[in-house]
Design a protein around this motif. Structure first.
Motif, PDB file in Angstrom:
ATOM      1  N   UNK A 176      29.976  24.985  51.036  1.00  0.00           N
ATOM      2  CA  UNK A 176      29.058  23.839  50.987  1.00  0.00           C
ATOM      3  C   UNK A 176      29.655  22.661  51.748  1.00  0.00           C
ATOM      4  N   UNK A 177      30.937  22.409  51.570  1.00  0.00           N
ATOM      5  CA  UNK A 177      31.596  21.307  52.280  1.00  0.00           C
ATOM      6  C   UNK A 177      31.457  21.501  53.789  1.00  0.00           C
ATOM      7  N   UNK A 178      31.680  22.711  54.250  1.00  0.00           N
ATOM      8  CA  UNK A 178      31.547  23.011  55.679  1.00  0.00           C
ATOM      9  C   UNK A 178      30.128  22.741  56.165  1.00  0.00           C
ATOM     10  N   UNK A 179      29.144  23.159  55.376  1.00  0.00           N
ATOM     11  CA  UNK A 179      27.745  22.916  55.748  1.00  0.00           C
ATOM     12  C   UNK A 179      27.437  21.426  55.772  1.00  0.00           C
ATOM     13  N   UNK A 180      27.980  20.683  54.815  1.00  0.00           N
ATOM     14  CA  UNK A 180      27.742  19.238  54.754  1.00  0.00           C
ATOM     15  C   UNK A 180      28.288  18.536  55.988  1.00  0.00           C
ATOM     16  N   UNK A 181      29.467  18.924  56.414  1.00  0.00           N
ATOM     17  CA  UNK A 181      30.085  18.291  57.575  1.00  0.00           C
ATOM     18  C   UNK A 181      29.315  18.582  58.854  1.00  0.00           C
ATOM     19  N   UNK A 182      28.582  19.680  58.869  1.00  0.00           N
ATOM     20  CA  UNK A 182      27.772  20.011  60.037  1.00  0.00           C
ATOM     21  C   UNK A 182      26.342  19.528  59.933  1.00  0.00           C
ATOM     22  N   UNK A 183      26.006  18.856  58.838  1.00  0.00           N
ATOM     23  CA  UNK A 183      24.627  18.368  58.617  1.00  0.00           C
ATOM     24  C   UNK A 183      24.636  16.932  58.095  1.00  0.00           C
ATOM     25  N   UNK A 184      25.295  16.023  58.812  1.00  0.00           N
ATOM     26  CA  UNK A 184      25.404  14.647  58.331  1.00  0.00           C
ATOM     27  C   UNK A 184      24.042  14.019  58.116  1.00  0.00           C
ATOM     28  N   UNK A 185      23.101  14.297  59.004  1.00  0.00           N
ATOM     29  CA  UNK A 185      21.769  13.706  58.880  1.00  0.00           C
ATOM     30  C   UNK A 185      21.122  14.116  57.550  1.00  0.00           C
ATOM     31  N   UNK A 186      21.066  15.422  57.270  1.00  0.00           N
ATOM     32  CA  UNK A 186      20.466  15.882  56.024  1.00  0.00           C
ATOM     33  C   UNK A 186      21.253  15.399  54.811  1.00  0.00           C
ATOM     34  N   UNK A 187      22.574  15.392  54.930  1.00  0.00           N
ATOM     35  CA  UNK A 187      23.417  14.934  53.834  1.00  0.00           C
ATOM     36  C   UNK A 187      23.075  13.507  53.444  1.00  0.00           C
ATOM     37  N   UNK A 188      22.957  12.621  54.428  1.00  0.00           N
ATOM     38  CA  UNK A 188      22.734  11.212  54.128  1.00  0.00           C
ATOM     39  C   UNK A 188      21.304  10.946  53.666  1.00  0.00           C
ATOM     40  N   UNK A 189      20.342  11.619  54.262  1.00  0.00           N
ATOM     41  CA  UNK A 189      18.956  11.423  53.825  1.00  0.00           C
ATOM     42  C   UNK A 189      18.798  11.886  52.378  1.00  0.00           C
ATOM     43  N   UNK A 190      19.332  13.066  52.066  1.00  0.00           N
ATOM     44  CA  UNK A 190      19.176  13.571  50.706  1.00  0.00           C
ATOM     45  C   UNK A 190      20.012  12.762  49.724  1.00  0.00           C
ATOM     46  N   UNK A 191      21.162  12.262  50.171  1.00  0.00           N
ATOM     47  CA  UNK A 191      21.953  11.377  49.310  1.00  0.00           C
ATOM     48  C   UNK A 191      21.136  10.148  48.943  1.00  0.00           C
ATOM     49  N   UNK A 192      20.466   9.553  49.926  1.00  0.00           N
ATOM     50  CA  UNK A 192      19.629   8.384  49.639  1.00  0.00           C
ATOM     51  C   UNK A 192      18.545   8.735  48.620  1.00  0.00           C
ATOM     52  N   UNK A 193      17.917   9.895  48.797  1.00  0.00           N
ATOM     53  CA  UNK A 193      16.881  10.302  47.854  1.00  0.00           C
ATOM     54  C   UNK A 193      17.455  10.502  46.454  1.00  0.00           C
ATOM     55  N   UNK A 194      18.661  11.051  46.372  1.00  0.00           N
ATOM     56  CA  UNK A 194      19.286  11.265  45.072  1.00  0.00           C
ATOM     57  C   UNK A 194      19.541   9.949  44.354  1.00  0.00           C
ATOM     58  N   UNK A 195      19.964   8.924  45.097  1.00  0.00           N
ATOM     59  CA  UNK A 195      20.203   7.612  44.487  1.00  0.00           C
ATOM     60  C   UNK A 195      18.898   7.033  43.962  1.00  0.00           C
ATOM     61  N   UNK A 196      17.840   7.188  44.724  1.00  0.00           N
ATOM     62  CA  UNK A 196      16.532   6.673  44.303  1.00  0.00           C
ATOM     63  C   UNK A 196      16.024   7.421  43.066  1.00  0.00           C
ATOM     64  N   UNK A 197      16.218   8.741  43.048  1.00  0.00           N
ATOM     65  CA  UNK A 197      15.801   9.538  41.892  1.00  0.00           C
ATOM     66  C   UNK A 197      16.621   9.195  40.653  1.00  0.00           C
ATOM     67  N   UNK A 198      17.903   8.921  40.846  1.00  0.00           N
ATOM     68  CA  UNK A 198      18.761   8.568  39.708  1.00  0.00           C
ATOM     69  C   UNK A 198      18.298   7.257  39.080  1.00  0.00           C
ATOM     70  N   UNK A 199      17.905   6.302  39.929  1.00  0.00           N
ATOM     71  CA  UNK A 199      17.373   5.041  39.411  1.00  0.00           C
ATOM     72  C   UNK A 199      16.069   5.277  38.661  1.00  0.00           C
ATOM     73  N   UNK A 200      15.234   6.147  39.204  1.00  0.00           N
ATOM     74  CA  UNK A 200      13.956   6.450  38.565  1.00  0.00           C
ATOM     75  C   UNK A 200      14.159   7.120  37.214  1.00  0.00           C
ATOM     76  N   UNK A 201      15.123   8.027  37.123  1.00  0.00           N
ATOM     77  CA  UNK A 201      15.422   8.689  35.849  1.00  0.00           C
ATOM     78  C   UNK A 201      15.840   7.674  34.794  1.00  0.00           C
TER      79      UNK A 201
END
Length: 213
Positions: free
Chosen positions: A26-51
């Motif tokens: 997973x770490x290897x995939x994350x390092x090769x997908x910075x765009x998806x990592x950061x977009x989904x990270x942003x969504x996770x923060x927003x969902x955590x606030x919503x929860x």
């Protein structure tokens, strides 16, 4: 097996709580997908606030929960803003991504009757925060200094959120005379391990091992 160096960044309580470490695939995939990592990270923060906000609106008579969730929601929204700003600096446009199977895979097992429902939601919240914290730490040694510095601050806050969720779950179980929540935690940890170590068709911040790995 040699203990990963990044674990020194994490409190022992959090390490002991998680059922497994993030697979290196997973770490290897994350390092090769910075765009998806950061977009989904942003969504996770927003969902955590919503929860946190949803808990505040549903359980209005629980003062400790209201206070903790209010603080958590503010922090998560701040993190969302910070991630979006880092994305802007890196030329990454924020957009909607489909959710990973992780959170729903855990919440599918939440009991429907109270107080079990609230206790399970809090355990799941603690597990999500603990995994987020561990994944930030796993990534830090491989990141550029700007992103690594930001993730170091998140390790501290997500670790605190994990502690708050579990402390509230323990408190409400005790108030209702239900005793230890260890068995329930073990149940959700087993489900979490399946999600983290199992194959996944798409990469997300909380996804399992990419099928292409």
């Amino acid at each position: 097996m040699e203990t990963p160096a990044y674990l020194t960044m994490l409190p022992q309580q959090l390490i002991d709580f998680l059922p497994c470490l993030t697979p290196p695939e997973w770490v290897e995939a994350a390092l090769g997908n910075e765009r998806l990592l950061m977009i989904d990270h942003a969504q996770c923060e927003k969902k955590a606030a919503s929860t946190a906000m949803n808990l505040m609106f549903r359980y209005t008579d629980r003062t400790e929960l209201l206070t903790k969730m209010s603080q958590l929601a503010r922090e998560e929204l701040l993190h969302f803003e910070q991630v979006v700003e880092l994305m802007r600096e890196r030329g990454i446009a924020y957009e909607h991504l489909s959710a990973s199977r992780y959170a729903e895979g855990l919440r599918a097992h939440v009991r429907t009757n109270e107080p079990g429902r609230l206790i399970d939601i809090l355990i799941v919240g603690g597990l999500i925060e603990a995994r987020s914290c561990e994944r930030f730490a796993a990534l830090i040694p491989h990141l550029d200094e700007g992103l690594a510095k930001f993730y170091r601050t998140l390790v501290r806050s997500e670790g605190r959120h994990f502690e708050d969720y579990i402390a509230l779950a323990e408190q409400y179980a005790e108030e209702h005379g239900l005793g230890s929540i260890a068995e329930r935690i073990a149940f959700f940890c087993a489900r979490e391990r399946e999600l983290i170590e199992g194959p996944d068709d798409e990469f997300r911040f909380h996804s399992g091992i990419p099928r292409s790995a």
